[in-house]
Design an enzyme around this catalytic site. Structure first.
Site, PDB file in Angstrom:
ATOM      1  CG  LEU A  34       9.288 -17.300  -3.660  1.00  0.00           C
ATOM      2  CD1 LEU A  34       9.051 -17.291  -2.153  1.00  0.00           C
ATOM      3  CD2 LEU A  34       9.769 -15.932  -4.124  1.00  0.00           C
ATOM      4  CD  GLU A  48       2.284 -12.699  15.832  1.00  0.00           C
ATOM      5  OE1 GLU A  48       2.028 -11.488  16.016  1.00  0.00           O
ATOM      6  OE2 GLU A  48       2.116 -13.567  16.705  1.00  0.00           O
ATOM      7  NE  ARG A 102      -3.160  -1.536   4.281  1.00  0.00           N
ATOM      8  CZ  ARG A 102      -4.429  -1.537   3.955  1.00  0.00           C
ATOM      9  NH1 ARG A 102      -5.272  -2.355   4.559  1.00  0.00           N
ATOM     10  NH2 ARG A 102      -4.883  -0.724   3.020  1.00  0.00           N
ATOM     11  NE  ARG A 146      -8.509   0.276   5.779  1.00  0.00           N
ATOM     12  CZ  ARG A 146      -7.898   1.434   5.700  1.00  0.00           C
ATOM     13  NH1 ARG A 146      -7.861   2.233   6.740  1.00  0.00           N
ATOM     14  NH2 ARG A 146      -7.317   1.811   4.586  1.00  0.00           N
ATOM     15  CG  HIS A 203       0.078   1.746  -9.330  1.00  0.00           C
ATOM     16  ND1 HIS A 203      -0.142   1.441  -8.009  1.00  0.00           N
ATOM     17  CD2 HIS A 203      -1.034   2.430  -9.742  1.00  0.00           C
ATOM     18  CE1 HIS A 203      -1.329   1.908  -7.637  1.00  0.00           C
ATOM     19  NE2 HIS A 203      -1.879   2.520  -8.667  1.00  0.00           N
ATOM     20  CG  ASN A 219       2.208   1.428  -5.148  1.00  0.00           C
ATOM     21  OD1 ASN A 219       3.118   1.277  -4.363  1.00  0.00           O
ATOM     22  ND2 ASN A 219       1.712   0.426  -5.878  1.00  0.00           N
ATOM     23  CG  ASP A 241      -2.063   0.931   1.143  1.00  0.00           C
ATOM     24  OD1 ASP A 241      -2.292   1.484   0.048  1.00  0.00           O
ATOM     25  OD2 ASP A 241      -2.743   1.126   2.161  1.00  0.00           O
ATOM     26  NE  ARG A 273      -7.314   1.962  -6.226  1.00  0.00           N
ATOM     27  CZ  ARG A 273      -6.197   2.051  -5.534  1.00  0.00           C
ATOM     28  NH1 ARG A 273      -5.069   2.370  -6.127  1.00  0.00           N
ATOM     29  NH2 ARG A 273      -6.185   1.809  -4.241  1.00  0.00           N
ATOM     30  CD1 TRP A 285       7.459   6.831  -2.683  1.00  0.00           C
ATOM     31  CD2 TRP A 285       6.944   6.888  -4.874  1.00  0.00           C
ATOM     32  NE1 TRP A 285       8.638   6.884  -3.396  1.00  0.00           N
ATOM     33  CE2 TRP A 285       8.352   6.910  -4.739  1.00  0.00           C
ATOM     34  CE3 TRP A 285       6.395   6.914  -6.158  1.00  0.00           C
ATOM     35  CZ2 TRP A 285       9.205   6.954  -5.844  1.00  0.00           C
ATOM     36  CZ3 TRP A 285       7.241   6.966  -7.249  1.00  0.00           C
ATOM     37  CH2 TRP A 285       8.636   6.989  -7.080  1.00  0.00           C
ATOM     38  CD  GLU A 311     -13.149  -4.765  -2.341  1.00  0.00           C
ATOM     39  OE1 GLU A 311     -11.952  -5.113  -2.276  1.00  0.00           O
ATOM     40  OE2 GLU A 311     -14.096  -5.558  -2.167  1.00  0.00           O
ATOM     41  CD1 TRP A 345     -12.627  -5.285 -10.261  1.00  0.00           C
ATOM     42  CD2 TRP A 345     -11.836  -4.577 -12.227  1.00  0.00           C
ATOM     43  NE1 TRP A 345     -11.983  -6.342 -10.871  1.00  0.00           N
ATOM     44  CE2 TRP A 345     -11.495  -5.942 -12.080  1.00  0.00           C
ATOM     45  CE3 TRP A 345     -11.435  -3.912 -13.395  1.00  0.00           C
ATOM     46  CZ2 TRP A 345     -10.772  -6.644 -13.035  1.00  0.00           C
ATOM     47  CZ3 TRP A 345     -10.722  -4.614 -14.357  1.00  0.00           C
ATOM     48  CH2 TRP A 345     -10.397  -5.969 -14.164  1.00  0.00           C
TER      49      TRP A 345
HETATM   50  C1  FPP Z   1      -1.828   0.119  -3.432  1.00  0.00           C
HETATM   51  O1  FPP Z   1      -1.405   1.455  -3.425  1.00  0.00           O
HETATM   52  C2  FPP Z   1      -1.336  -0.597  -4.607  1.00  0.00           C
HETATM   53  C3  FPP Z   1      -2.117  -1.192  -5.562  1.00  0.00           C
HETATM   54  C4  FPP Z   1      -3.596  -1.203  -5.498  1.00  0.00           C
HETATM   55  C5  FPP Z   1      -1.529  -1.828  -6.759  1.00  0.00           C
HETATM   56  C6  FPP Z   1      -0.305  -2.648  -6.523  1.00  0.00           C
HETATM   57  C7  FPP Z   1       0.444  -2.772  -7.794  1.00  0.00           C
HETATM   58  C8  FPP Z   1       1.795  -2.834  -7.906  1.00  0.00           C
HETATM   59  C9  FPP Z   1       2.718  -2.849  -6.754  1.00  0.00           C
HETATM   60  C10 FPP Z   1       2.468  -2.846  -9.234  1.00  0.00           C
HETATM   61  C11 FPP Z   1       1.922  -3.753 -10.243  1.00  0.00           C
HETATM   62  C12 FPP Z   1       2.305  -5.136 -10.045  1.00  0.00           C
HETATM   63  C13 FPP Z   1       1.513  -6.157 -10.458  1.00  0.00           C
HETATM   64  C14 FPP Z   1       1.952  -7.574 -10.260  1.00  0.00           C
HETATM   65  C15 FPP Z   1       0.197  -5.913 -11.077  1.00  0.00           C
HETATM   66  P1  FPP Z   1      -2.485   2.606  -3.532  1.00  0.00           P
HETATM   67  O2  FPP Z   1      -2.642   2.966  -4.952  1.00  0.00           O
HETATM   68  O3  FPP Z   1      -3.731   2.175  -2.828  1.00  0.00           O
HETATM   69  O4  FPP Z   1      -1.781   3.759  -2.756  1.00  0.00           O
HETATM   70  P2  FPP Z   1      -2.487   4.940  -1.949  1.00  0.00           P
HETATM   71  O5  FPP Z   1      -3.254   4.296  -0.826  1.00  0.00           O
HETATM   72  O6  FPP Z   1      -1.318   5.753  -1.459  1.00  0.00           O
HETATM   73  O7  FPP Z   1      -3.354   5.680  -2.914  1.00  0.00           O
END
Ligand code: FPP
Length: 240
Positions: A127, A207, A188, A194, A33, A18, A16, A67, A21, A63, A65
């Site tokens: 892995l 954990e 997380r 959450r 992302h 991205n 979480d 966005r 950031w 959920e 979708w």
């Molecule tokens: C959550 O950050 C991240 C996501 C919903 C997407 C995760 C995707 C990747 C790490 C890259 C793509 C990799 C693959 C395998 C598809 P957020 O956007 O909810 O961040 P925010 O809460 O700061 O808005």
């Protein structure tokens, strides 16, 4: 210090932060992302080095979708880029890729790339990297209930014979799917506290480790810190 004797077998991560950031850097969300995908690659490599057997990441929830179309399209483009550019590396590193979730509805090119990856890595023995894609914990349980209901209807099962093992086996992590044990550790990032519909059944005794670090900045060092935190806790399973 990390205790190599007490590594979790299965680590599940909610990647979480991205979006935040990217916002901090005045970049479009998709760039967040993109940076997240790079962070993810390093964590896959590092999991393998640490001898972790299963790594599950939440890449796209049921959920997500909601966005914007640009963001959803961007995430699936990244998935294609990731599996296409990393397939050789995954094969060389003996990584077996699995998907948790119904990915039949994702864009066609992403589905094709993914299926190629699943097929090409299926006999690998290192892995296991599970990508939760169009995944939701409640949806997963609903699907299991439907499948069990069908078995009852067909006379193959009696309702009173439904055990926890039978339910678990009908989840995406069951023997007909990713065939993975429950995660001992869930991480997380980004300070949210959450589970957000992630592995609801499987995390009953996990954990939970939360860090304020945003996912694109989650390095192998941060990963080791989270595992150390896990190792420092006493796991009781309610009974002992
Ligand atoms: C959550 O950050 C991240 C996501 C919903 C997407 C995760 C995707 C990747 C790490 C890259 C793509 C990799 C693959 C395998 C598809 P957020 O956007 O909810 O961040 P925010 O809460 O700061 O808005």
């Amino acid at each position: 210090m990390l205790n190599k004797e007490r590594m979790p077998v299965h680590v599940a991560i909610i990647m979480d932060g991205n979006g935040r950031w990217a916002k901090q850097k005045n970049l479009p969300r998709v760039m967040g992302h993109n940076a997240g995908m790079k962070a993810m690659k390093k964590i896959v490599d590092h999991s393998d080095k640490l001898g972790i057997k299963y790594l599950t990441v939440y890449a796209f929830s049921t959920e997500n979708w909601k966005r914007s179309l640009a963001e959803v399209t961007g995430i699936f483009k990244l998935l294609v880029a990731y599996v296409n550019s990393d397939l050789k590396g995954l094969i060389d590193n003996n990584v077996r890729v699995k998907v948790l979730g119904d990915y039949s509805q994702i864009p066609e090119d992403a589905k094709k790339s993914l299926e190629k990856t699943l097929e090409a890595t299926k006999d690998n023995t290192g892995l296991q990297f599970n990508i939760a894609l169009n995944y939701g914990g409640r949806d997963e349980i609903r699907r299991a209930v439907c499948a069990i209901g069908e078995e009852i209807k067909e006379g193959r099962l009696e309702p009173q014979d439904i055990t926890e093992e039978i339910i678990a086996d009908h989840l995406f992590t069951g023997s007909g799917g990713a065939d993975a044990p429950d995660p001992e550790l869930v991480i997380r990032t980004s300070g949210e506290l959450r589970l957000s519909n992630y592995l609801l059944w499987q995390t009953a005794y996990s954990e939970l480790v939360f860090t304020d670090v945003l996912w694109p900045e989650f390095t192998p060092e941060e990963y080791e810190k989270a595992i150390e935190e896990y190792q420092s806790r006493h796991r009781r399973f309610g009974g002992r």
